[in-house]
Design a protein around this motif. Structure first.
Motif, PDB file in Angstrom:
ATOM      1  N   GLN A  35      27.827  17.095  19.626  1.00 36.56           N
ATOM      2  CA  GLN A  35      27.799  15.703  19.172  1.00 36.56           C
ATOM      3  C   GLN A  35      29.020  14.905  19.621  1.00 36.56           C
ATOM      4  OE1 GLN A  35      26.646  16.660  14.807  1.00 36.56           O
ATOM      5  NE2 GLN A  35      25.809  14.631  15.244  1.00 36.56           N
ATOM      6  N   SER A  36      30.069  15.589  20.013  1.00 38.66           N
ATOM      7  CA  SER A  36      31.274  14.902  20.478  1.00 38.66           C
ATOM      8  C   SER A  36      31.183  14.489  21.935  1.00 38.66           C
ATOM      9  CB  SER A  36      32.501  15.797  20.264  1.00 38.66           C
ATOM     10  OG  SER A  36      32.733  16.015  18.893  1.00 38.66           O
ATOM     11  N   ALA A  37      30.093  14.835  22.610  1.00 37.39           N
ATOM     12  CA  ALA A  37      29.930  14.437  24.009  1.00 37.39           C
ATOM     13  C   ALA A  37      29.755  12.933  24.122  1.00 37.39           C
ATOM     14  CB  ALA A  37      28.707  15.141  24.607  1.00 37.39           C
ATOM     15  N   SER A  38      30.048  12.410  25.296  1.00 41.55           N
ATOM     16  CA  SER A  38      29.795  10.997  25.554  1.00 41.55           C
ATOM     17  C   SER A  38      28.315  10.702  25.413  1.00 41.55           C
ATOM     18  CB  SER A  38      30.253  10.641  26.975  1.00 41.55           C
ATOM     19  OG  SER A  38      31.647  10.827  27.121  1.00 41.55           O
ATOM     20  N   THR A  39      27.998   9.490  24.982  1.00 47.76           N
ATOM     21  CA  THR A  39      26.608   9.068  24.818  1.00 47.76           C
ATOM     22  C   THR A  39      26.484   7.614  25.240  1.00 47.76           C
ATOM     23  OG1 THR A  39      24.857   8.636  23.200  1.00 47.76           O
ATOM     24  CG2 THR A  39      27.110   8.667  22.367  1.00 47.76           C
ATOM     25  N   SER A  40      25.458   7.310  26.000  1.00 44.18           N
ATOM     26  CA  SER A  40      25.289   5.962  26.542  1.00 44.18           C
ATOM     27  C   SER A  40      25.103   4.934  25.419  1.00 44.18           C
ATOM     28  CB  SER A  40      24.063   5.935  27.460  1.00 44.18           C
ATOM     29  OG  SER A  40      23.830   4.634  27.947  1.00 44.18           O
ATOM     30  N   ALA A 115      21.738  16.284  28.196  1.00 46.23           N
ATOM     31  CA  ALA A 115      22.443  17.218  29.071  1.00 46.23           C
ATOM     32  C   ALA A 115      23.941  17.242  28.766  1.00 46.23           C
ATOM     33  CB  ALA A 115      22.204  16.852  30.532  1.00 46.23           C
ATOM     34  N   LEU A 116      24.529  16.076  28.523  1.00 48.36           N
ATOM     35  CA  LEU A 116      25.959  16.028  28.201  1.00 48.36           C
ATOM     36  C   LEU A 116      26.249  16.776  26.899  1.00 48.36           C
ATOM     37  CD1 LEU A 116      26.787  12.306  29.082  1.00 48.36           C
ATOM     38  CD2 LEU A 116      27.412  14.342  30.387  1.00 48.36           C
ATOM     39  N   ALA A 117      25.396  16.576  25.896  1.00 44.47           N
ATOM     40  CA  ALA A 117      25.594  17.268  24.615  1.00 44.47           C
ATOM     41  C   ALA A 117      25.479  18.776  24.799  1.00 44.47           C
ATOM     42  CB  ALA A 117      24.568  16.767  23.596  1.00 44.47           C
ATOM     43  N   ALA A 118      24.490  19.203  25.588  1.00 47.40           N
ATOM     44  CA  ALA A 118      24.287  20.635  25.796  1.00 47.40           C
ATOM     45  C   ALA A 118      25.462  21.271  26.511  1.00 47.40           C
ATOM     46  CB  ALA A 118      23.001  20.864  26.582  1.00 47.40           C
TER      47      ALA A 118
END
Length: 249
Positions: A35-40, A115-118
């Motif tokens: 959840q700490s990944a970047s998100t658009s 994909a970024l979250a994974a």
């Protein structure tokens, strides 16, 4: 060089795990890191389904092509592109969000966010001394996966992530040369250099397989890719994706 970079550079797929489940704390930490990944645009267009039920894991392993490590691992995560919640948001806020949710652009946003979250989850797991393996084989039978996991419209299960304590330490597969992947200022279209780089990489990959299999295998990378890409697989995907309410406009 630091611990994070060392962890990333030591990645390899693990396909045999100890019979040892992850703790709830480990699972929670991996999900928090995802959840700490970047998100658009703060959209957060993904959900994660953790599968503990042994029978569901057995069935997922079968649907993914009889991959035993889908069933036998410390924990199995299914990463999903998710606009179900955003459809509900439109109803809550009385806004017509469907044209946007059904656009190709938002489909790409959901894929990228997931994909970024994974990958954050994968790196977090590896930093904890665990091993991981991505499972794209779930896309062999997505309708059945969706039924098994009770996945609603506007949600697509993109891939799984098997996580656990490694029971093997396979060799690290050599990646493409950096100068073949990285371009500066513009895409380098020198065909001669391009072919030369691929030929050098073929030699590296072939040597890797010869050493790993004691000479029983000496595949080249371009040979593998040409064979794989010449076969049509999962050709139902466009219809399935559109049926889920994605990529319609």
């Amino acid at each position: 060089m630091n611990k994070v970079i060392e962890t990333i550079l030591q990645h390899r797929s693990i396909r045999r795990f100890e019979d040892r489940p992850l703790t709830d704390e480990q699972i929670r930490m991996i999900v928090e890191c995802a959840q700490s990944a970047s998100t658009s645009s703060y959209i957060q267009a993904y959900s994660i389904i953790g599968v503990k039920d042994p029978e569901k894991k057995r069935k997922l392993a079968e649907l993914a092509g009889n991959q035993s490590y889908v069933e036998h691992n410390g924990h199995f995560f299914v990463f999903c592109a998710d606009f179900h919640r955003h459809e509900q948001i439109g109803e809550m806020e009385e806004k017509d969000v469907l044209p946007s949710l059904e656009s190709t652009e938002k489909f790409m946003v959901a894929l990228i966010d997931t994909a970024l979250a994974a990958q954050n989850a994968a790196i977090a797991a590896e930093s904890m001394g665990l091993g991981i393996c991505y499972i794209g084989g779930l896309r062999n039978n997505l309708p059945e996966v969706c039924e098994l996991l009770n996945i609603p419209k506007r949600v697509i299960s993109l891939f799984g992530l098997a996580v656990g304590y490694p029971a093997e330490q396979p060799g690290k597969k050599p990646r493409l040369p950096l100068d073949h992947v990285y371009h500066e200022d513009e895409y380098d279209q020198d065909r001669g250099r391009f072919i030369e780089q691929l030929q050098r990489y073929n030699e590296t990959v072939s040597a890797y397989y010869e050493q790993r299999t004691n000479g029983r295998r000496s595949d080249t990378w371009t040979g593998q890719m040409a064979d794989m890409l010449s076969r049509q697989v999962r050709m139902y995907m466009k219809e399935f994706v559109e049926g889920k309410g994605f990529h319609l406009r």
